[in-house]
Design a protein around this motif. Structure first.
Motif, short mmCIF file in Angstrom:
data_model
loop_
_atom_site.label_atom_id
_atom_site.label_comp_id
_atom_site.label_asym_id
_atom_site.label_seq_id
_atom_site.Cartn_x
_atom_site.Cartn_y
_atom_site.Cartn_z
N ALA A 18 0.83 -1.21 0.00
CA ALA A 18 0.00 0.00 0.00
C ALA A 18 0.86 1.26 0.00
O ALA A 18 2.00 1.25 0.50
CB ALA A 18 -0.92 0.00 1.22
N PRO A 19 0.34 2.36 -0.53
CA PRO A 19 1.08 3.64 -0.50
C PRO A 19 1.19 4.19 0.91
O PRO A 19 0.46 3.79 1.81
CB PRO A 19 0.22 4.55 -1.39
N GLY A 20 2.10 5.13 1.08
CA GLY A 20 2.40 5.66 2.40
C GLY A 20 1.22 6.25 3.13
O GLY A 20 1.07 6.11 4.33
N GLU A 21 0.32 6.94 2.37
CA GLU A 21 -0.81 7.59 3.04
C GLU A 21 -1.73 6.59 3.72
O GLU A 21 -2.39 6.91 4.72
CB GLU A 21 -1.61 8.46 2.06
N LEU A 22 -1.79 5.37 3.21
CA LEU A 22 -2.59 4.33 3.86
C LEU A 22 -1.85 3.73 5.05
O LEU A 22 -2.44 3.46 6.10
CB LEU A 22 -2.97 3.23 2.87
N ARG A 23 -0.56 3.51 4.89
CA ARG A 23 0.23 2.90 5.97
C ARG A 23 0.28 3.77 7.21
O ARG A 23 0.46 3.28 8.33
CB ARG A 23 1.65 2.60 5.49
N GLU A 24 0.12 5.07 7.03
CA GLU A 24 0.22 5.99 8.16
C GLU A 24 -1.09 6.17 8.91
O GLU A 24 -1.14 6.82 9.96
CB GLU A 24 0.71 7.36 7.67
N LEU A 25 -2.18 5.58 8.41
CA LEU A 25 -3.47 5.71 9.08
C LEU A 25 -3.53 4.83 10.33
O LEU A 25 -2.93 3.76 10.38
CB LEU A 25 -4.60 5.30 8.12
#
Length: 222
Positions: A18-25
């Motif tokens: 997954a892209p970073g914006e998803l991993r940071e959620l």
């Protein structure tokens, strides 16, 4: 509506990049994002296809529900000290259980992570874990006193014994200390006032966490 005869469960596990914006959620927002991305195409499509296929054998789908969960396996490992800070009342084995229960489901922001850990820790073990203690305090009369009581490792509250419950303490005193029964460990405490049950004495979680090994060791021996 007829009564069901069978209950069918089908489970798939998908390993995703997954892209970073998803991993940071955080866990809750990540699950919501995945739910929105899958949408009706998947969440309603599976029951529709299942109903059609089973219908060929005369089987009817009476109802269905789905459960969606996402574990962030790329999340950085949480230091043991964070688990102890949120749950100084847990044993070593229970801290491991807490880590497993929350693995991949913790928010990135430290303050939010602490609240989630605390909530999960109390869900895991919410019982009061008491140890004997001595409260070193100054009475309203100006005299120093040693009051016998029990310290609750789960929330930091102190319950005084019958003999000392009527004691009145000086407000806002800096010298208030709680000693865990015979350990020699002095914990900073505060008095939030007085009730019919006696002085409301509280030890902050930070103090319990700082001396957690000694205190939980005493509880395990009691």
């Amino acid at each position: 509506m007829s009564q069901p005869d069978l209950k069918l469960s089908i489970t798939f596990e998908f390993e995703l990049s997954a892209p970073g914006e998803l991993r940071e959620l955080g866990h809750e927002n990540l699950c919501k994002a995945m739910h929105d991305l899958l949408g009706a195409m998947v969440l309603q499509g599976m029951p529709t296809v299942t109903s059609k296929q089973l219908g060929k054998a005369g089987v009817s789908v009476l109802s269905h529900h789905h459960h969606l969960d996402v574990a962030n396996t790329a999340a950085a490992a949480i230091p043991r000290a964070e688990y102890v800070a949120a749950a100084p009342h847990l044993t070593d084995d229970e801290l491991v259980q807490l880590a497993r229960r929350t693995s991949g489901k913790l928010p990135v922001i430290e303050g939010e992570r602490a609240r989630v850990l605390r909530r999960n820790a109390l869900a895991l073990v919410g019982e009061f874990r008491m140890i004997p203690c001595v409260v070193h305090a100054r009475l309203s009369s100006g005299k120093d006193a040693q009051l016998q009581g029990r310290l609750n490792l789960t929330n930091g509250s102190v319950l005084l014994g019958d003999r000392d419950r009527q004691s009145r303490l000086q407000p806002n005193q800096d010298s208030l200390r709680v000693e865990g029964g015979g350990t020699g460990v002095g914990l900073k405490a505060s008095c939030a006032g007085h009730t019919l049950s006696g002085p409301v004495i509280e030890v902050p979680l930070t103090e319990l966490a700082a001396h957690r090994d000694t205190l939980i060791g005493l509880w395990q021996k009691s």
